[in-house]
Design a protein around this motif. Sequence first.
Motif, PDB file in Angstrom:
ATOM      1  N   PHE A  95       0.824  -1.207   0.000  1.00  0.00           N
ATOM      2  CA  PHE A  95       0.000   0.000   0.000  1.00  0.00           C
ATOM      3  C   PHE A  95       0.859   1.258   0.000  1.00  0.00           C
ATOM      4  N   ARG A  96       1.974   1.220   0.739  1.00  0.00           N
ATOM      5  CA  ARG A  96       2.799   2.413   0.867  1.00  0.00           C
ATOM      6  C   ARG A  96       3.852   2.554  -0.228  1.00  0.00           C
ATOM      7  N   LYS A 118       1.867  10.813   3.371  1.00  0.00           N
ATOM      8  CA  LYS A 118       0.488  11.072   2.935  1.00  0.00           C
ATOM      9  C   LYS A 118      -0.367   9.820   3.082  1.00  0.00           C
ATOM     10  N   LEU A 119       0.193   8.685   2.733  1.00  0.00           N
ATOM     11  CA  LEU A 119      -0.541   7.425   2.838  1.00  0.00           C
ATOM     12  C   LEU A 119      -0.802   7.063   4.300  1.00  0.00           C
ATOM     13  N   LYS A 120       0.138   7.364   5.173  1.00  0.00           N
ATOM     14  CA  LYS A 120      -0.058   7.088   6.600  1.00  0.00           C
ATOM     15  C   LYS A 120      -1.207   7.929   7.157  1.00  0.00           C
ATOM     16  N   LEU A 121      -1.344   9.169   6.675  1.00  0.00           N
ATOM     17  CA  LEU A 121      -2.462  10.006   7.101  1.00  0.00           C
ATOM     18  C   LEU A 121      -3.784   9.415   6.628  1.00  0.00           C
ATOM     19  N   LYS A 122      -3.775   8.831   5.424  1.00  0.00           N
ATOM     20  CA  LYS A 122      -4.987   8.175   4.907  1.00  0.00           C
ATOM     21  C   LYS A 122      -5.363   6.967   5.758  1.00  0.00           C
ATOM     22  N   GLU A 123      -4.346   6.351   6.379  1.00  0.00           N
ATOM     23  CA  GLU A 123      -4.601   5.179   7.225  1.00  0.00           C
ATOM     24  C   GLU A 123      -5.187   5.567   8.584  1.00  0.00           C
ATOM     25  N   SER A 127      -1.571  13.210  12.553  1.00  0.00           N
ATOM     26  CA  SER A 127      -0.461  14.144  12.355  1.00  0.00           C
ATOM     27  C   SER A 127       0.707  13.404  11.725  1.00  0.00           C
ATOM     28  N   VAL A 128       1.478  14.108  10.920  1.00  0.00           N
ATOM     29  CA  VAL A 128       2.668  13.485  10.334  1.00  0.00           C
ATOM     30  C   VAL A 128       3.677  13.125  11.422  1.00  0.00           C
ATOM     31  N   LEU A 129       3.545  13.750  12.595  1.00  0.00           N
ATOM     32  CA  LEU A 129       4.454  13.447  13.706  1.00  0.00           C
ATOM     33  C   LEU A 129       3.937  12.303  14.575  1.00  0.00           C
ATOM     34  N   GLY A 130       2.725  11.833  14.285  1.00  0.00           N
ATOM     35  CA  GLY A 130       2.081  10.844  15.132  1.00  0.00           C
ATOM     36  C   GLY A 130       2.775   9.503  15.200  1.00  0.00           C
TER      37      GLY A 130
END
Length: 258
Positions: A95-96, A118-123, A127-130
């Motif tokens: 997926f990534r 960006k894909l992690k945010l879709k998951e 936050s990008v820092l999360g």
Amino acid sequence: METTATSFLRLVKIMDELRAQCPWDKKQTIQTLRSLTIEETYELADAITEGNWKEIREELGDILLHIVFYAKIAGEQKQFSLEDVINGVCEKLIFRHPHIYGDVQVKNEDDVKRNWEKLKLKEGKKSVLGGVPAALPATVKAMRLQEKAKQVGFEWDNRGQVWEKVEEEMQELQEAIEGGNAGNIEEEYGDLVFSLINYARFLHVDAENALERTNKKFIDRFTRMEQAAIAGGRNLSEMSLEEMDKIWNQIKKQKTES
């Protein structure tokens, strides 16, 4: 000839046997394994810093054992299976990496990293820092935070700008020292270290690894200084700083010449 698959299945079989027959292995839980896993991870990191491939191989084996161990316990508690772990990471990787398994085009490594975030945010990440673990050592955490912020464009253009920030933070630390407020001094010192770690990124230097190499170098030189003092019939505690510094510089020179 043994294949990777048969080797892995052999490890799984041994884990099953140990869990069923060994008193120590029977007793372990995910909580009791946690600290051991952290220790093994640091041992792997140490082997990587040393560039010791023999130890890297051994420590990777220990970590692989822990992965199988956790999955075994999870299976016993009907939480998930080892197959779930493996298939889960396979699906995540597919997926990534749409530039490999889809029709997304990328130009370079930075494009890959930006798409990844960006894909992690879709998951579901908010936050990008999360994704940065709270328990990471501070130096590693700072690097990861900076790398992630970069993926959304929060980044200096060149290392000259970063060095200017380092100099700015140095000045602010000096002002805090002159002010004498302990809380301000600590805060400004932290800002300076954070900016130096950022500068290390621009130099393509792993700040954590660089500091650990310096730690090891200090240990080596200090213990050799202790030995030199003993060889001269003295202890370091009996010597002046000037005397110790003279031995230290001799040791540094020997290392440079060798």
